[in-house]
Design a protein around this motif. Structure first.
Motif, PDB file in Angstrom:
ATOM      1  N   GLN A  39      34.527  35.818  59.078  1.00 44.80           N
ATOM      2  CA  GLN A  39      35.601  35.130  58.363  1.00 44.80           C
ATOM      3  C   GLN A  39      35.339  35.238  56.844  1.00 44.80           C
ATOM      4  OE1 GLN A  39      37.484  32.624  62.178  1.00 44.80           O
ATOM      5  NE2 GLN A  39      36.375  31.357  60.282  1.00 44.80           N
ATOM      6  N   THR A  40      34.277  35.639  56.595  1.00 46.13           N
ATOM      7  CA  THR A  40      33.725  35.544  55.113  1.00 46.13           C
ATOM      8  C   THR A  40      34.512  36.399  54.104  1.00 46.13           C
ATOM      9  OG1 THR A  40      31.476  34.738  55.797  1.00 46.13           O
ATOM     10  CG2 THR A  40      31.792  35.444  53.428  1.00 46.13           C
ATOM     11  N   PRO A  41      35.126  35.938  53.238  1.00 42.83           N
ATOM     12  CA  PRO A  41      35.982  37.132  52.362  1.00 42.83           C
ATOM     13  C   PRO A  41      35.084  37.800  51.644  1.00 42.83           C
ATOM     14  CG  PRO A  41      36.191  34.567  51.405  1.00 42.83           C
ATOM     15  CD  PRO A  41      35.429  34.387  52.780  1.00 42.83           C
ATOM     16  N   CYS A  42      35.566  38.965  51.090  1.00 41.71           N
ATOM     17  CA  CYS A  42      34.782  40.093  50.571  1.00 41.71           C
ATOM     18  C   CYS A  42      35.685  40.800  49.386  1.00 41.71           C
ATOM     19  CB  CYS A  42      34.384  41.224  51.422  1.00 41.71           C
ATOM     20  SG  CYS A  42      33.429  40.683  52.587  1.00 41.71           S
ATOM     21  N   VAL A  43      34.935  40.747  48.231  1.00 35.20           N
ATOM     22  CA  VAL A  43      35.744  41.381  47.026  1.00 35.20           C
ATOM     23  C   VAL A  43      35.164  42.529  46.547  1.00 35.20           C
ATOM     24  CG1 VAL A  43      36.751  41.039  44.604  1.00 35.20           C
ATOM     25  CG2 VAL A  43      36.685  38.848  46.186  1.00 35.20           C
ATOM     26  N   LEU A  44      35.785  43.657  46.554  1.00 30.87           N
ATOM     27  CA  LEU A  44      35.224  44.961  46.281  1.00 30.87           C
ATOM     28  C   LEU A  44      35.493  45.014  44.633  1.00 30.87           C
ATOM     29  CD1 LEU A  44      33.823  47.388  47.331  1.00 30.87           C
ATOM     30  CD2 LEU A  44      35.871  48.668  47.290  1.00 30.87           C
ATOM     31  N   TYR A  45      34.580  44.842  44.103  1.00 27.57           N
ATOM     32  CA  TYR A  45      34.793  44.639  42.378  1.00 27.57           C
ATOM     33  C   TYR A  45      34.113  46.048  41.768  1.00 27.57           C
ATOM     34  CZ  TYR A  45      34.496  42.684  37.747  1.00 27.57           C
ATOM     35  OH  TYR A  45      35.193  42.350  36.371  1.00 27.57           O
ATOM     36  N   GLU A  47      38.155  51.957  58.922  1.00 29.53           N
ATOM     37  CA  GLU A  47      39.353  51.895  58.596  1.00 29.53           C
ATOM     38  C   GLU A  47      40.262  50.603  58.828  1.00 29.53           C
ATOM     39  OE1 GLU A  47      41.560  54.947  60.834  1.00 29.53           O
ATOM     40  OE2 GLU A  47      41.140  56.549  59.378  1.00 29.53           O
ATOM     41  N   GLU A  48      39.354  49.724  59.225  1.00 31.50           N
ATOM     42  CA  GLU A  48      40.031  48.457  59.405  1.00 31.50           C
ATOM     43  C   GLU A  48      39.088  47.252  59.011  1.00 31.50           C
ATOM     44  OE1 GLU A  48      41.339  47.596  63.443  1.00 31.50           O
ATOM     45  OE2 GLU A  48      42.172  49.832  63.677  1.00 31.50           O
ATOM     46  N   VAL A  49      38.384  47.708  57.832  1.00 35.36           N
ATOM     47  CA  VAL A  49      37.516  46.594  57.178  1.00 35.36           C
ATOM     48  C   VAL A  49      38.289  46.234  56.034  1.00 35.36           C
ATOM     49  CG1 VAL A  49      35.402  46.254  55.803  1.00 35.36           C
ATOM     50  CG2 VAL A  49      35.539  47.547  57.989  1.00 35.36           C
ATOM     51  N   ILE A  50      39.015  44.873  55.989  1.00 37.66           N
ATOM     52  CA  ILE A  50      39.827  44.407  54.906  1.00 37.66           C
ATOM     53  C   ILE A  50      39.051  43.684  53.774  1.00 37.66           C
ATOM     54  CG2 ILE A  50      41.973  43.123  54.368  1.00 37.66           C
ATOM     55  CD1 ILE A  50      42.276  45.543  56.501  1.00 37.66           C
ATOM     56  N   VAL A  51      39.057  44.199  52.572  1.00 34.81           N
ATOM     57  CA  VAL A  51      38.576  43.667  51.449  1.00 34.81           C
ATOM     58  C   VAL A  51      39.779  43.371  50.466  1.00 34.81           C
ATOM     59  CG1 VAL A  51      36.386  44.650  51.768  1.00 34.81           C
ATOM     60  CG2 VAL A  51      38.254  45.608  50.275  1.00 34.81           C
ATOM     61  N   GLU A  52      39.433  42.409  49.556  1.00 32.66           N
ATOM     62  CA  GLU A  52      40.142  42.261  48.214  1.00 32.66           C
ATOM     63  C   GLU A  52      39.733  43.231  47.194  1.00 32.66           C
ATOM     64  OE1 GLU A  52      42.142  39.151  47.494  1.00 32.66           O
ATOM     65  OE2 GLU A  52      42.742  39.745  45.320  1.00 32.66           O
ATOM     66  N   TYR A  53      40.467  44.218  46.661  1.00 35.68           N
ATOM     67  CA  TYR A  53      40.116  44.986  45.910  1.00 35.68           C
ATOM     68  C   TYR A  53      40.497  44.710  44.209  1.00 35.68           C
ATOM     69  CZ  TYR A  53      39.899  49.515  43.217  1.00 35.68           C
ATOM     70  OH  TYR A  53      39.634  50.480  42.370  1.00 35.68           O
ATOM     71  N   LEU A  54      39.351  44.731  43.357  1.00 42.04           N
ATOM     72  CA  LEU A  54      39.746  44.572  42.081  1.00 42.04           C
ATOM     73  C   LEU A  54      39.024  45.425  41.251  1.00 42.04           C
ATOM     74  CD1 LEU A  54      40.727  42.457  40.029  1.00 42.04           C
ATOM     75  CD2 LEU A  54      38.738  41.063  40.025  1.00 42.04           C
ATOM     76  N   ASN A  55      40.125  46.117  40.400  1.00 37.86           N
ATOM     77  CA  ASN A  55      39.253  47.212  39.595  1.00 37.86           C
ATOM     78  C   ASN A  55      38.738  46.666  38.314  1.00 37.86           C
ATOM     79  OD1 ASN A  55      39.665  49.624  37.342  1.00 37.86           O
ATOM     80  ND2 ASN A  55      40.145  50.535  39.392  1.00 37.86           N
ATOM     81  N   LYS A  56      37.576  47.045  38.214  1.00 37.08           N
ATOM     82  CA  LYS A  56      36.859  46.564  36.873  1.00 37.08           C
ATOM     83  C   LYS A  56      37.276  47.289  35.569  1.00 37.08           C
ATOM     84  CE  LYS A  56      32.225  46.150  38.390  1.00 37.08           C
ATOM     85  NZ  LYS A  56      30.691  46.856  38.405  1.00 37.08           N
ATOM     86  N   ASP A  57      38.189  48.058  35.625  1.00 32.02           N
ATOM     87  CA  ASP A  57      38.790  48.564  34.557  1.00 32.02           C
ATOM     88  C   ASP A  57      40.038  48.011  33.916  1.00 32.02           C
ATOM     89  OD1 ASP A  57      36.745  50.497  34.265  1.00 32.02           O
ATOM     90  OD2 ASP A  57      37.829  52.083  35.383  1.00 32.02           O
ATOM     91  N   LEU A  58      40.488  46.976  34.766  1.00 31.54           N
ATOM     92  CA  LEU A  58      41.933  46.167  34.302  1.00 31.54           C
ATOM     93  C   LEU A  58      41.215  45.457  32.980  1.00 31.54           C
ATOM     94  CD1 LEU A  58      43.012  45.073  37.506  1.00 31.54           C
ATOM     95  CD2 LEU A  58      44.244  46.356  36.197  1.00 31.54           C
ATOM     96  N   PRO A  59      42.128  45.478  32.242  1.00 32.12           N
ATOM     97  CA  PRO A  59      41.957  44.683  30.722  1.00 32.12           C
ATOM     98  C   PRO A  59      41.225  43.295  30.984  1.00 32.12           C
ATOM     99  CG  PRO A  59      44.119  45.611  30.758  1.00 32.12           C
ATOM    100  CD  PRO A  59      43.525  45.829  32.184  1.00 32.12           C
ATOM    101  N   ASP A  60      41.580  42.617  31.838  1.00 28.36           N
ATOM    102  CA  ASP A  60      41.535  40.994  32.419  1.00 28.36           C
ATOM    103  C   ASP A  60      40.619  40.927  33.626  1.00 28.36           C
ATOM    104  OD1 ASP A  60      43.389  41.749  33.732  1.00 28.36           O
ATOM    105  OD2 ASP A  60      44.688  39.887  33.732  1.00 28.36           O
ATOM    106  N   ALA A  61      39.979  42.063  33.946  1.00 29.90           N
ATOM    107  CA  ALA A  61      39.112  41.865  35.252  1.00 29.90           C
ATOM    108  C   ALA A  61      38.262  40.864  35.308  1.00 29.90           C
ATOM    109  CB  ALA A  61      38.666  43.545  35.563  1.00 29.90           C
ATOM    110  N   GLY A  62      37.631  40.657  34.248  1.00 32.59           N
ATOM    111  CA  GLY A  62      36.329  39.621  34.295  1.00 32.59           C
ATOM    112  C   GLY A  62      37.094  38.194  34.716  1.00 32.59           C
TER     113      GLY A  62
END
Lengths: 298, 217
Positions: free
Chosen positions: A75-81, A95-110
């Motif tokens: 149940q632990t949330p994961c973020v792929l940064y 194929e069924e491993v769900i993560v939150e995806y956040l692209n580091k190259d977004l201007p406000d990613a940090g």
């Protein structure tokens, strides 16, 4: 204020930047690891509130880390940064491993990272079950019952003994559905203490108005790949809601068998009667305790 | 002209709404055509809004055509993630396999973080959630996907969302039980029953007064 441990897996400058960002959030306590192996070791020994991982790692990928998380604490949330784009990420084995995806190259990613991590922790945003729309009110209703201090254990044990005998079932239990897990208050035929919500059948049964039956969990994809259920020998299931006077479902009275089994309408009605009896016992004990507390206060 | 206030979403041609920001709708039915017609009326974006659609069964171009048919100009205010066909321009992203929830989730996160969605109001839709259930090995993955990539985005953004389920499809278990379970996690449900050529009956619950209405499609 309680702090939440966030396991950050990255290499070099990326790791420092990630942990620095997260350390700015008052409720987050970032911990650093640089490899899949070290992250996996950490997850096996420590409890974390969230995992933030880069995709490209020295000894594997961030998806390997996420897979370890799902095995250790599903149940632990994961973020792929990461700067790696989704279409460049290898998913054949996950194929069924769900993560939150956040692209580091977004201007406000940090800036987004701290918000996202805080949010996924606060809202249990990646659990593998659906909660009622009014889950907060339901948990408030459950919290009204001071279960730890109510003398209900003997009564409930007698009740599950009776239920097991009545239905000639392998196991009968009474469980309360907390935020993250189901706690078994009484259990006849097995020695079960608790299960995480997404591993229980009750977390699905509580969403049904009527008694829910599963003739064979191997034929239903909600349960067929749930190793925990198979390890417990569960094959068939019937569950009835324990509902408060205000209409909130706080628990379940359930039957388990080690072989496929159906329950006719009359049996389902009887199980519902047992669930209502369990709820009445809980209500009466709670009322009695409240009256005693009031008496002492006078 | 929209009758909705700033925090509400207006629905053309259906006796529904305006819908509050954050509303999630489970749309069910066994008539694919009727289901599709109601779906696109709900998710087609007005000026100042953006549609984000996950399509499991139709190409991005077909989805955009349906959005445009439902509301003039809505095609140009959309991003589509499709499991059928190929990517096209900036607004259609294709993924090979509807069972690859990992990639679908990441691509959706990427689209949500795009300027069209991040800076405006969003109408999010999944057509069909039943296909995701059928393709997935473990339904818990679909629930994790809905929590992480659908309900979370409705919470974080100024948005409404519609998840459609074809109740005649194989969803990998007791369809009635699965739909009943899902229903409790959504703000409301609209069940679509075809009542003849070009018409349907909608059973609406959880979205104001529960009611049954006949509509032309």
């Amino acid at each position: 204020m309680a702090s939440n441990t966030v396991l950050c897996v990255d290499t070099g400058d990326g790791l420092t930047e990630t942990t620095t960002r997260l350390a700015e959030e008052p409720r987050l306590d970032p911990v650093e690891r640089t490899t899949v192996a070290d992250a996996t070791d950490y997850l096996e020994s420590e409890s974390v509130a969230c995992v933030v991982t880069e995709y490209d790692l020295e000894d594997g990928t961030g998806m390997d880390v996420v897979r370890s998380v799902r095995e250790a604490a599903p149940q632990t949330p994961c973020v792929l940064y990461t700067s790696t784009r989704p279409n460049e990420i290898e998913t054949d084995a996950v194929e069924e491993v769900i993560v939150e995806y956040l692209n580091k190259d977004l201007p406000d990613a940090g800036d987004r990272l701290g918000f996202v991590v805080d949010d996924v922790i606060a809202h249990s945003a990646q659990v593998g079950f659906l909660a009622p729309d009014d889950e907060g009110s339901r948990l408030d209703a459950l919290a009204e019952y001071d279960v730890d201090n109510l003398p209900i254990e003997d009564s409930f044990n007698r009740l599950t003994d009776l239920i097991t005998s009545h239905f000639d079932a392998a196991v009968a239990f009474i469980g309360l559905l907390e935020k993250d897990e189901e706690n078994f208050l009484a259990c006849t035929g097995a020695d079960w203490d608790s299960l995480t919500r997404e591993e229980t059948i009750c977390t699905h049964s509580m969403l049904q108005e009527d008694v829910m039956t599963v003739e064979d969990i191997r034929e239903d994809k909600r349960f067929a790949n749930n190793d925990q259920l198979h390890d417990l020998g569960i094959v068939s299931y019937a569950g009835a809601n324990m509902t408060t006077p205000d209409g909130q479902v706080i628990g379940q009275v359930c039957l388990i068998d080690h072989e496929p089994r159906t329950y006719d309408a009359a049996q389902q009605a009887e199980l519902q009667d047992f669930a209502e009896t369990a709820m009445e016992i809980l209500e009466l004990r709670q009322s009695l305790r409240a009256a005693e507390t009031e008496e002492v206060a006078r | 002209m929209s009758l909705a206030s700033d925090s509400e979403f207006h629905v053309d041609d259906l006796p529904i709404g305006p819908l509050d920001d954050g509303t999630s709708i489970l749309l069910t039915g066994d008539d694919r055509e009727a289901l599709e017609s109601v779906f696109y009326r709900l998710v087609s974006a007005e000026d100042g809004e953006h549609s984000l659609i996950l399509s499991t069964d139709e190409s991005g171009i077909a989805v955009q055509r349906s959005l445009g048919d439902a509301k003039r100009g809505a095609k140009d205010r959309s991003s589509v993630l499709t499991c059928t066909g190929s990517s096209a321009g900036n607004n259609v992203t294709a993924v090979d396999d509807a069972g690859d929830l990992t990639t679908l989730g990441m691509e959706l996160s990427m689209l949500v973080s795009g300027p069209e969605v991040a800076e405006g109001r969003m109408r999010s839709g999944i057509f069909l959630t039943s296909t995701l259930c059928g393709e997935a090995d473990d339904t818990r993955s679909v629930y994790r996907f809905l929590n992480s990539n659908f309900l979370t985005e409705l919470r974080r953004n100024e948005a409404i969302g519609v998840a459609a389920i074809d109740t005649s499809a194989d969803v990998g278990g007791d369809a009635n039980s699965i739909v009943t379970g899902m229903e409790t996690s959504f703000t409301g449900r609209i069940h679509v029953e075809s009542s003849g050529p070009g018409s349907a009956t909608l059973e609406i619950s959880g979205l104001g007064d529960d009611r049954t209405v006949d509509v032309a499609l």
